[in-house]
Scaffold this active site. Structure first.
Site, PDB file in Angstrom:
ATOM      1  N   TYR A   1     -14.875  -6.757  26.406  1.00 39.33           N
ATOM      2  CA  TYR A   1     -15.322  -7.726  25.401  1.00 39.33           C
ATOM      3  C   TYR A   1     -16.168  -6.957  24.404  1.00 39.33           C
ATOM      4  O   TYR A   1     -16.974  -6.104  24.793  1.00 39.33           O
ATOM      5  CB  TYR A   1     -16.185  -8.821  26.031  1.00 39.33           C
TER       6      TYR A   1
ATOM      7  N   HIS B   1      -5.367 -16.343  28.296  1.00 41.15           N
ATOM      8  CA  HIS B   1      -6.663 -16.298  28.976  1.00 41.15           C
ATOM      9  C   HIS B   1      -6.683 -17.286  30.152  1.00 41.15           C
ATOM     10  O   HIS B   1      -7.674 -17.983  30.379  1.00 41.15           O
ATOM     11  CB  HIS B   1      -7.793 -16.625  27.984  1.00 41.15           C
TER      12      HIS B   1
END
Length: 367
Positions: free
Chosen positions: A129, A254
């Site tokens: 991330y 996701h």
């Protein structure tokens, strides 16, 4: 009770885990339509098996970014695995290595890149991330590289966290005895309690919403590791990912935890594969629970698949042994599907081995 398929671990995990933890792993965004669809879409793809082929020897091996693995079934990044089992990511890493396949470690793991590397040899990818503080990102990537991780899976579908209503109701937060180990020394390892989801607040505070294709290029200036772009579901973004220098694409929504009402990944797969034109490998995650699902993904052009929830549920149920069993069950089912379809190696799995609702009716030859 004897466990005979991967799905059965979910019920065991539900009974064993605290509600907040189980709901965090199990739930999707908003109406959870895509969560159901990730599974249901596989049921609409049917087989065209070929018969009377010698299937006494079946080879499931493949290479991913040049690394040889035992089967095209790999482990997706799932956050905070020590919530599921005290050994968390350590157990998952050992199970993946034992199965001869790749584990992807989450940025938000409850074990650090160094700790996971210390479990022994194994091919591991690191999911990234991008934080607002790019020094944090650069440091993390360098640590993953130094710890022997072989690729970066850059998650690109999370400028903000999806609305996961179970987490809001449960006021989800990381249990106080755990930290996001990769960020511990940077004072970013703890998650505060919030009026909604503690994770949503953490993401809002730390994750960079300005992330763009330029950053995919920037990442290549700070690491020599190949970059997989995770979270692509359209042809347009496939072309942009390749232009930006990505080494591969992971078709992912996701786990249906971000934008609800996007298609199932298996439904988006062929569009991405066609746009990639063989220039980079395309992988799939989302909804894979059976060996038949793996075969369907490969027939539609995937080079391999990643499993997420089956790992955390089996980890919760039986620790490392559970994850080993899930990988073995998936492997056995996939091998059987190959045999019954008349395929002896992955390259023999073709588009003609499946038909879908968007295929034109086949014209029968005149007799």
């Amino acid at each position: 009770m004897e466990i005979t398929n991967v799905e059965e671990y979910q019920e065991i995990a539900k009974q064993k885990l605290p509600k907040m933890v189980y709901d965090y792993y199990a739930s999707g965004a908003e109406d959870q339509w895509t969560l159901q669809e990730n599974r249901n879409a596989f049921t609409r793809i049917l087989f065209r098996p070929r018969i009377l082929i010698d299937v006494s020897k079946i080879d499931m091996t493949t290479t991913v970014l040049g690394f040889k693995i035992s089967m095209p079934i790999m482990i997706a990044p799932s956050a905070m695995q020590k919530m599921a089992h005290p050994e968390g990511e350590y157990a998952t890493a050992r199970a993946a290595a034992a199965a001869g396949t790749i584990m992807t470690l989450s940025s938000w793991a409850t074990s650090s890149v160094e700790e996971v590397a210390s479990t022994g040899p194994g091919i591991r990818f690191f999911q990234l991330y991008v934080y607002k503080d790019r020094n944090v990102v650069a440091q993390l990537v360098r640590r993953a590289e130094k710890a022997g991780f072989k690729a970066i899976a850059l998650t690109v579908d999370t400028p903000r966290l999806g609305r996961r209503e179970a987490d809001i109701k449960n006021r989800f937060t990381l249990p106080p005895y755990l930290t996001l180990k990769n960020f511990e020394g940077l004072d970013l390892g703890k998650m505060d309690k919030a009026d909604d989801s503690g994770l949503a607040s953490y993401v809002a505070g730390q994750i960079d919403r300005t992330l763009s294709w330029q950053d995919v290029k920037w990442l290549q200036t700070i690491t020599s590791l190949p970059i997989l772009v995770k979270g692509v579901i359209t042809a347009e973004d496939t072309r942009l990912a390749i232009q930006a220098g990505s080494a591969g694409i992971i078709v992912s929504n996701h786990g249906a935890r971000q934008l609800d009402y996007v298609p199932a990944t298996i439904m988006a797969l062929e569009e991405v594969v066609k746009a990639a034109q063989g220039r980079v490998p395309v992988f799939l995650d989302g909804g894979v629970r059976r060996g038949t699902d793996v075969f369907k993904a490969l027939a539609l052009g995937a080079s391999g698949i990643f499993i997420g929830r089956p790992v955390v549920f089996s980890l919760a149920a039986e620790g490392e042994l559970g994850v080993r069993k899930v990988l073995q069950m998936m492997r056995d089912e996939f091998e059987l599907t190959m045999a019954l379809s008349g395929c002896r190696s992955l390259k023999e799995i073709t588009r003609d081995h499946v038909f879908t609702e968007w295929d034109r009716p086949r014209v029968l030859p005149r007799l």
